[in-house]
Design a protein around this motif. Structure first.
Motif, PDB file in Angstrom:
ATOM      1  N   ILE A  32     -34.032 -29.643 -12.887  1.00 51.36           N
ATOM      2  CA  ILE A  32     -35.413 -29.233 -12.629  1.00 51.36           C
ATOM      3  C   ILE A  32     -36.348 -30.440 -12.666  1.00 51.36           C
ATOM      4  N   THR A  33     -35.947 -31.523 -13.341  1.00 46.11           N
ATOM      5  CA  THR A  33     -36.589 -32.834 -13.238  1.00 46.11           C
ATOM      6  C   THR A  33     -35.451 -33.847 -13.190  1.00 46.11           C
ATOM      7  N   ASN A  34     -35.782 -35.115 -13.185  1.00 49.51           N
ATOM      8  CA  ASN A  34     -34.735 -36.128 -13.090  1.00 49.51           C
ATOM      9  C   ASN A  34     -33.848 -36.216 -14.328  1.00 49.51           C
ATOM     10  N   ASN A  35     -34.289 -35.657 -15.441  1.00 45.54           N
ATOM     11  CA  ASN A  35     -33.442 -35.695 -16.646  1.00 45.54           C
ATOM     12  C   ASN A  35     -33.372 -34.361 -17.385  1.00 45.54           C
ATOM     13  N   THR A  36     -33.858 -33.289 -16.751  1.00 46.23           N
ATOM     14  CA  THR A  36     -33.827 -31.979 -17.392  1.00 46.23           C
ATOM     15  C   THR A  36     -33.011 -31.000 -16.561  1.00 46.23           C
ATOM     16  N   LEU A  37     -32.140 -30.274 -17.245  1.00 47.73           N
ATOM     17  CA  LEU A  37     -31.219 -29.355 -16.588  1.00 47.73           C
ATOM     18  C   LEU A  37     -31.462 -27.917 -17.024  1.00 47.73           C
ATOM     19  N   TYR A  38     -31.228 -26.998 -16.104  1.00 49.64           N
ATOM     20  CA  TYR A  38     -31.017 -25.593 -16.437  1.00 49.64           C
ATOM     21  C   TYR A  38     -29.516 -25.329 -16.328  1.00 49.64           C
ATOM     22  N   LEU A  39     -28.988 -24.536 -17.236  1.00 47.44           N
ATOM     23  CA  LEU A  39     -27.599 -24.103 -17.188  1.00 47.44           C
ATOM     24  C   LEU A  39     -27.548 -22.602 -17.410  1.00 47.44           C
ATOM     25  N   ALA A  40     -26.496 -21.970 -16.930  1.00 49.37           N
ATOM     26  CA  ALA A  40     -26.324 -20.533 -17.143  1.00 49.37           C
ATOM     27  C   ALA A  40     -24.858 -20.236 -17.379  1.00 49.37           C
ATOM     28  N   ASP A  41     -24.614 -19.184 -18.160  1.00 51.27           N
ATOM     29  CA  ASP A  41     -23.237 -18.733 -18.384  1.00 51.27           C
ATOM     30  C   ASP A  41     -23.100 -17.260 -18.029  1.00 51.27           C
ATOM     31  N   GLU A  42     -21.867 -16.845 -17.778  1.00 44.91           N
ATOM     32  CA  GLU A  42     -21.580 -15.452 -17.481  1.00 44.91           C
ATOM     33  C   GLU A  42     -21.601 -14.629 -18.762  1.00 44.91           C
ATOM     34  N   TYR A  43     -21.894 -13.334 -18.609  1.00 48.72           N
ATOM     35  CA  TYR A  43     -21.672 -12.406 -19.706  1.00 48.72           C
ATOM     36  C   TYR A  43     -20.172 -12.282 -19.923  1.00 48.72           C
ATOM     37  N   HIS A  44     -19.734 -12.411 -21.163  1.00 45.77           N
ATOM     38  CA  HIS A  44     -18.311 -12.281 -21.457  1.00 45.77           C
ATOM     39  C   HIS A  44     -18.139 -11.875 -22.915  1.00 45.77           C
ATOM     40  N   LYS A  45     -17.613 -10.683 -23.126  1.00 46.31           N
ATOM     41  CA  LYS A  45     -17.340 -10.171 -24.467  1.00 46.31           C
ATOM     42  C   LYS A  45     -18.578 -10.281 -25.371  1.00 46.31           C
ATOM     43  N   LYS A  46     -19.692  -9.779 -24.857  1.00 46.44           N
ATOM     44  CA  LYS A  46     -20.961  -9.703 -25.589  1.00 46.44           C
ATOM     45  C   LYS A  46     -21.590 -11.064 -25.879  1.00 46.44           C
ATOM     46  N   THR A  47     -21.139 -12.102 -25.187  1.00 46.22           N
ATOM     47  CA  THR A  47     -21.774 -13.415 -25.316  1.00 46.22           C
ATOM     48  C   THR A  47     -22.247 -13.870 -23.940  1.00 46.22           C
ATOM     49  N   GLY A  48     -23.061 -14.914 -23.904  1.00 48.14           N
ATOM     50  CA  GLY A  48     -23.507 -15.479 -22.644  1.00 48.14           C
ATOM     51  C   GLY A  48     -24.607 -14.673 -21.996  1.00 48.14           C
ATOM     52  N   GLY A  49     -24.746 -14.858 -20.677  1.00 46.68           N
ATOM     53  CA  GLY A  49     -25.813 -14.216 -19.947  1.00 46.68           C
ATOM     54  C   GLY A  49     -27.177 -14.836 -20.214  1.00 46.68           C
ATOM     55  N   ASN A  50     -27.173 -16.141 -20.514  1.00 44.34           N
ATOM     56  CA  ASN A  50     -28.411 -16.826 -20.863  1.00 44.34           C
ATOM     57  C   ASN A  50     -28.756 -17.923 -19.855  1.00 44.34           C
ATOM     58  N   LEU A  51     -30.046 -18.232 -19.801  1.00 46.87           N
ATOM     59  CA  LEU A  51     -30.538 -19.410 -19.101  1.00 46.87           C
ATOM     60  C   LEU A  51     -30.888 -20.434 -20.165  1.00 46.87           C
ATOM     61  N   TYR A  52     -30.298 -21.637 -20.049  1.00 54.96           N
ATOM     62  CA  TYR A  52     -30.459 -22.675 -21.055  1.00 54.96           C
ATOM     63  C   TYR A  52     -31.196 -23.876 -20.455  1.00 54.96           C
ATOM     64  N   ILE A  53     -31.740 -24.693 -21.335  1.00 57.77           N
ATOM     65  CA  ILE A  53     -32.324 -25.962 -20.923  1.00 57.77           C
ATOM     66  C   ILE A  53     -31.683 -27.085 -21.725  1.00 57.77           C
ATOM     67  N   TYR A  54     -31.496 -28.222 -21.068  1.00 62.85           N
ATOM     68  CA  TYR A  54     -30.883 -29.379 -21.719  1.00 62.85           C
ATOM     69  C   TYR A  54     -31.504 -30.639 -21.140  1.00 62.85           C
ATOM     70  N   THR A  55     -31.822 -31.598 -21.985  1.00 63.28           N
ATOM     71  CA  THR A  55     -32.417 -32.854 -21.548  1.00 63.28           C
ATOM     72  C   THR A  55     -31.425 -33.988 -21.729  1.00 63.28           C
ATOM     73  N   LEU A  56     -31.183 -34.724 -20.657  1.00 60.25           N
ATOM     74  CA  LEU A  56     -30.311 -35.893 -20.721  1.00 60.25           C
ATOM     75  C   LEU A  56     -31.041 -37.038 -21.398  1.00 60.25           C
ATOM     76  N   ASN A  57     -30.370 -37.724 -22.289  1.00 62.09           N
ATOM     77  CA  ASN A  57     -30.955 -38.893 -22.942  1.00 62.09           C
ATOM     78  C   ASN A  57     -30.973 -40.080 -21.994  1.00 62.09           C
TER      79      ASN A  57
END
Length: 283
Positions: free
Chosen positions: A258-283
């Motif tokens: 979403i920027t040059n050093n910021t990421l969105y990630l997503a995972d699948e729903y699986h056994k009552k976990t996941g299904g989220n939108l995450y953010i992560y910043t690269l150092n």
């Protein structure tokens, strides 16, 4: 009181450890249980797809998880959609190359115009058809299950595909192919490979993305992230490689910048976990 306080701290730590270095910013609408690709074409929103067995549709959600829009993709069936990318003009590419058994002879990438500009409920796709020249057997033995793919990015008028190794015994090698980003039928060019590791769960590549300034490429798996910088040639792995354990073991299937050093990630729903939108910043 101390007992309960200690239990609360423990539960907090356990909860945090489920997501490791990733920060949850939204729950993805529960209708989308198998998110397989993300791409950001505007601020504070993403387009997503689901994989095999789901509809031939693109979905737009905002960074709070609100479902904003649905577009039916015309001229493009969802055989097994696995990743999304975009070019500088805003065109979006849908990787229809999921191939668990390495038996498909109809691999393609669908090119659609910038979905943010569509006023109606559908969008027209062009087909970029391709095959892997190195594959001659379409009913391969387990040791030759090399031609599944879940990862795609656009760079310098080409589309780069990174395979997901399903060989048994597992070798950890991901192959890197490229095809032109224009309508047509092509033999993909093998430009390199990447040894992701020996652990099957964390070494199978599930998504790829390139930063807006085109200086950083990332690959992810179910728990790991690799960043590549200082690359010049098609085989981007010859640049500087950094391996990051995200500390999460959910089914991470999607990543976008979403920027040059910021990421969105997503995972699948699986056994009552996941299904989220995450953010992560690269150092």
């Amino acid at each position: 009181m101390k007992k309960y306080l200690g239990l609360s701290c423990l539960l907090l730590l356990v909860g945090c450890s489920n997501y490791g270095q990733l920060k949850v910013i939204a729950n993805i609408p529960e209708e989308f249980k198998e998110v397989s690709g993300l791409v950001s074409t505007a601020q504070n929103s993403v387009w997503l797809i689901e994989d095999k067995g789901n509809k031939d549709e693109l979905y737009k959600i905002d960074s709070k998880g609100n479902w904003l829009k649905t577009l039916k993709v015309k001229n493009g069936k969802n055989h097994d959609w696995e990743d999304l990318s975009k070019d500088k003009a805003g065109n979006v590419y849908i990787g229809d190359f999921g191939n668990n058994s390495s038996d498909r002879d109809d691999l393609e990438i669908l090119k659609v115009p910038n979905p943010d500009n569509e006023k109606g409920d559908d969008i027209e796709a062009e087909k970029i058809e391709f095959s892997y020249p190195e594959q001659t057997d379409f009913s391969p033995k387990k040791k030759e299950l090399l031609y599944d793919a879940e990862s795609l990015f656009y760079w310098k008028n080409s589309l780069y595909i990174i395979t997901k190794n399903r060989a048994k015994p597992f070798t950890g090698e991901a192959l890197i192919y490229k095809v032109p980003a224009t309508k047509g039928k092509y033999k993909a060019e093998l430009v390199g490979s990447f040894m992701a590791g020996t652990d099957e769960r964390t070494s199978r590549i599930t998504s790829a993305a390139i930063s807006p300034d085109e200086k950083t490429i990332v690959l992810i798996s179910n728990g790991m992230l690799w960043s590549f910088t200082n690359f010049k040639a098609d085989n981007f792995t010859q640049g500087t490689v950094k391996t990051i354990d995200l500390g999460v073991r959910t089914q991470l299937e999607s990543v976008c910048f979403i920027t040059n050093n910021t990421l969105y990630l997503a995972d699948e729903y699986h056994k009552k976990t996941g299904g989220n939108l995450y953010i992560y910043t690269l150092n």
